[in-house]
Structure formats: structure tokens, C-alpha cells
Design a protein around this motif. Structure first.
Motif, PDB file in Angstrom:
ATOM      1  N   LEU A  41      -3.986  -5.497   4.837  1.00  0.00           N
ATOM      2  CA  LEU A  41      -4.033  -4.067   4.544  1.00  0.00           C
ATOM      3  C   LEU A  41      -2.940  -3.621   3.576  1.00  0.00           C
ATOM      4  CD1 LEU A  41      -4.806  -2.674   8.123  1.00  0.00           C
ATOM      5  CD2 LEU A  41      -6.374  -2.804   6.165  1.00  0.00           C
ATOM      6  N   SER A  45     -11.439  -4.154   8.189  1.00  0.00           N
ATOM      7  CA  SER A  45     -12.517  -3.427   7.523  1.00  0.00           C
ATOM      8  C   SER A  45     -12.650  -1.993   8.024  1.00  0.00           C
ATOM      9  CB  SER A  45     -13.841  -4.177   7.712  1.00  0.00           C
ATOM     10  OG  SER A  45     -14.178  -4.258   9.093  1.00  0.00           O
ATOM     11  N   GLU A  55      -7.048   5.146   3.305  1.00  0.00           N
ATOM     12  CA  GLU A  55      -7.106   6.328   2.441  1.00  0.00           C
ATOM     13  C   GLU A  55      -7.925   7.446   3.088  1.00  0.00           C
ATOM     14  OE1 GLU A  55     -10.553   3.712   1.553  1.00  0.00           O
ATOM     15  OE2 GLU A  55      -8.386   3.425   1.809  1.00  0.00           O
ATOM     16  N   GLU A  56      -8.770   7.078   4.077  1.00  0.00           N
ATOM     17  CA  GLU A  56      -9.591   8.085   4.749  1.00  0.00           C
ATOM     18  C   GLU A  56      -9.004   8.499   6.097  1.00  0.00           C
ATOM     19  OE1 GLU A  56     -13.559   6.654   5.139  1.00  0.00           O
ATOM     20  OE2 GLU A  56     -13.692   5.990   3.055  1.00  0.00           O
ATOM     21  N   SER A  66       0.836  -1.205   0.000  1.00  0.00           N
ATOM     22  CA  SER A  66       0.000   0.000   0.000  1.00  0.00           C
ATOM     23  C   SER A  66       0.871   1.256   0.000  1.00  0.00           C
ATOM     24  CB  SER A  66      -0.895  -0.005   1.249  1.00  0.00           C
ATOM     25  OG  SER A  66      -1.410   1.284   1.520  1.00  0.00           O
ATOM     26  N   SER A 109     -10.193  -0.047   9.221  1.00  0.00           N
ATOM     27  CA  SER A 109      -9.002   0.768   8.958  1.00  0.00           C
ATOM     28  C   SER A 109      -8.945   1.165   7.482  1.00  0.00           C
ATOM     29  CB  SER A 109      -7.734  -0.001   9.347  1.00  0.00           C
ATOM     30  OG  SER A 109      -7.748  -0.324  10.721  1.00  0.00           O
ATOM     31  N   ARG A 110      -9.820   2.071   7.078  1.00  0.00           N
ATOM     32  CA  ARG A 110      -9.817   2.552   5.691  1.00  0.00           C
ATOM     33  C   ARG A 110      -8.712   3.606   5.582  1.00  0.00           C
ATOM     34  NH1 ARG A 110     -15.087   2.054   7.178  1.00  0.00           N
ATOM     35  NH2 ARG A 110     -15.316   4.284   7.618  1.00  0.00           N
TER      36      ARG A 110
END
Length: 348
Positions: free
Chosen positions: A93, A239, A244-245, A16, A241-242
Motif C-alpha cells: 500500500l 485491494s 484515496e477513497e 503514499s 483498502s483504497r
């Protein structure tokens, strides 16, 4: 191109954008030639696994002091379980598994014998206090390799320093408590995910807790079995731990509240239970009397036990704390027997 360089290239392609890449590490306090095969965090992991402090974790208490039976957790098995959980989350992730695993394996290297009982008594005895987090950092920076330390990367040392929470916030927005990398944040939460589950498992095995006593509200959210609870919490972290947000490792409020409730249940029914506290007090007496003996016989301590590579300028109390902290449970009992119990005379 070296194998290490190829692996670093692969990280750039696969991981990532929010992962801590090996090539982008802040490096070590003392510069070293790059390894031709292993990226920096793999190299750190290997140093930890081969350290004496890591091997000693196999005979250090997790919860049950001086237990009988082969199936109770120790500090070593706890560290391995944290590493497994952390690797699973990091992989899901797209983060650096090696960094997460390395921090997990190292996070408890500074723990005392007899678990938190030993830590509490040293915190009272040491003039400047004591905490296993700072001691874990001291182990890797000063005590290993006879005073040279392991010279680990900045990211690994930061993860060690930021992993502990006690009864405090599991997830924090305070930058002083939050690891600089997402991988380090994963270990902070994986630590409690591991210990609330395996401590409950050990408490049931030791007949300290009846499984039916666990509140149904907790089991309804997390699951009725060890495997279900681990899967629920790991899946929730992945789920929630988004990245990009939020750019932070998170849990949903429902699962986090249930995790905190399970931790509180264990404090009430296990960690602070009178029978277990009684054993903790015995262990604390051993450490207290060893502390007093070494200070009263400083010359003998210097001759026999002073940690190699640690200068006199660090002071007697610091050296005694280093020595006691490095003890396994059974070695502490052996040293205590040597100094405080009558010698066993053989029969001829």
C-alpha cells in the motif's frame, strides 16, 4: 546530509501520501537528539528487539500451556508472524513498513505467562482490572530500562494501545478504537489474521481439531491451507483498502465474515474446549497463589522481586502484577515450586 535525512527524503518520494512519514512523527515524550543513521521508527524497532520483555516472549504461551515439542507457536513467534504480515501489507500500500513492523513486534509485550488464562485471572485479582494492551504500554513506558522506559514515539505507542479486539469488531469506525495511523490499523487486523491461522495449525498439530471439521464455507472463501488463507486475506486487505477513497484499512465483507467465522470456530473448538480450559485453570491457580503469597509476604517481595525503578507509591498490587506479568511460563512454575512445593533434597 546524514543517512537518516536521506532515508527520510526517500520516504517523501516513495511512500503514499497517506503514509506516516518518519519526519512527520509527533515525536517522543522526552526529546532526544536525532540518530544520524536511523529514522525514528527504525530506532523504536531496535529498542523493542533489544528489550528484555521482547526476549521473554519466546517462553510465553500462545495457546497451548506448557507444551512439548518444538513447533508450537509462542508469543514471540506470533509477534514475528504479525510483523511479517503487517510489513507485506504496508509495502503493497506504499505505507511505512518500519512503523507497522515496530507496532507488531511490541503489541504483546505486556502479555502474562500462560496466555489469556493468566490475563483473565489478573483481571479479577487487580483492584483496577488488567488488560495486556495497557500492560504492553506500561512495559515500554515504565518497566523497561529499570523504570526509564523505552521512550518510544507517539505513533508506536498509539498502535500498541489500539491493536486489541478480543471478540469485538475487527474493523471499527470508532476513533477511540482505531489507530491514528494506517500502519497501526494494519497491525490490528494482521494480529487476528496471524493468530486464527497459526492457532488452527497448532490445534491440528496437537490433535485438538480434525482438519475436516473446519466448515467448508470458511475454507471455500479463505483457502484450504495456511499459506492460501494468509495470501487470501492479505490480498483482500490490499485491494479493499483504497486509501484515496476510504483513508482506512479495510477487508471485503465476504473475507471479513469468513475471518470472523474462523475466529468463532476456534473459540468453540479450541480456546473454550474443556481439555484446554482445564489446563488454563491449573495455570490460573498458580498465578492466584503467587499473588496471594506475595501480598501476604510483602517485605520479602519488596526485598527480592520489586521491579527496579518502580516507586513504592505505585502500590504493592501494581508491583506484584508487573512482576507476575513479566514472568515466562517456566519461570512462573519455578517460582511456584520454590514457594509451594517441598524442597528437593539431594542424595549423598
Amino acid at each position: 546530509m546524514t543517512i537518516r535525512a536521506k532515508l527520510e527524503d526517500d520516504e517523501e518520494k516513495v511512500l503514499s501520501p497517506f503514509a506516516q512519514k518518519s519526519r512527520a512523527s509527533k515525536g517522543r515524550d522526552r526529546s532526544e537528539p536525532l540518530d544520524p543513521v536511523r529514522p525514528i521508527f527504525q530506532r523504536d524497532r531496535d529498542r523493542i528487539i533489544h528489550s528484555t520483555a521482547f526476549r521473554r516472549l519466546t517462553h510465553k504461551t500462545q495457546v497451548f500451556v506448557y507444551h512439548e515439542g518444538d513447533h508450537y507457536r509462542t508469543r514471540l513467534t506470533h509477534s514475528l508472524e504479525v510483523a511479517q504480515i503487517a510489513r507485506t501489507i504496508a509495502r503493497a500500500l506504499g505505507l511505512d513498513e518500519d512503523l507497522a513492523e515496530t507496532v507488531a513486534l511490541a503489541h504483546d509485550l505486556g502479555h502474562t505467562p500462560f496466555g489469556h488464562a493468566g490475563e483473565k485471572v489478573l483481571a479479577k485479582l487487580m483492584p483496577d482490572g488488567f488488560h495486556h494492551v495497557k500492560q504492553s504500554l506500561r512495559v515500554v513506558e515504565r518497566l523497561e530500562r529499570e523504570g526509564q522506559g523505552l521512550n518510544l514515539s507517539v505513533e508506536v505507542r498509539d498502535g500498541i494501545l489500539k491493536h486489541s479486539k478480543g471478540k469485538g469488531h475487527i474493523i471499527s469506525d470508532n476513533p477511540n478504537l482505531m489507530a491514528m495511523t494506517l500502519e497501526g490499523q494494519i497491525v490490528r487486523i494482521s494480529d487476528i489474521v496471524a493468530y486464527v491461522n497459526h492457532d488452527l495449525d497448532d490445534a491440528v498439530r496437537g490433535r485438538v481439531v480434525d482438519p475436516s471439521a473446519v466448515p467448508r464455507a470458511i475454507l471455500g472463501v479463505l483457502g484450504a491451507t495456511h499459506g492460501e488463507r494468509i495470501a487470501r486475506m492479505v490480498g483482500d486487505m490490499v485491494s479493499a483498502s483504497r486509501l484515496e477513497e476510504k483513508r482506512q484499512i479495510r477487508m471485503t465483507d465476504e473475507v471479513l465474515d469468513a475471518l470472523i467465522a474462523l475466529r468463532d470456530f476456534l473459540y468453540d473448538t479450541v480456546y473454550e474446549r474443556p481439555e484446554i480450559r482445564g489446563e488454563f485453570e491449573k495455570a490460573q491457580r498458580i498465578i492466584t497463589e503467587l499473588w496471594g503469597y506475595f501480598h501476604a509476604h510483602a517485605d520479602e517481595f519488596r526485598a527480592r522481586h520489586w521491579p527496579k525503578g518502580i516507586p513504592e507509591s505505585d502500590g504493592l498490587s501494581r508491583a506484584v502484577a508487573d512482576f507476575i506479568t513479566g514472568m515466562t511460563d517456566r519461570y512462573a512454575l519455578r517460582v511456584y515450586e520454590e514457594y509451594f512445593l517441598p524442597r528437593r533434597w539431594p542424595v549423598y
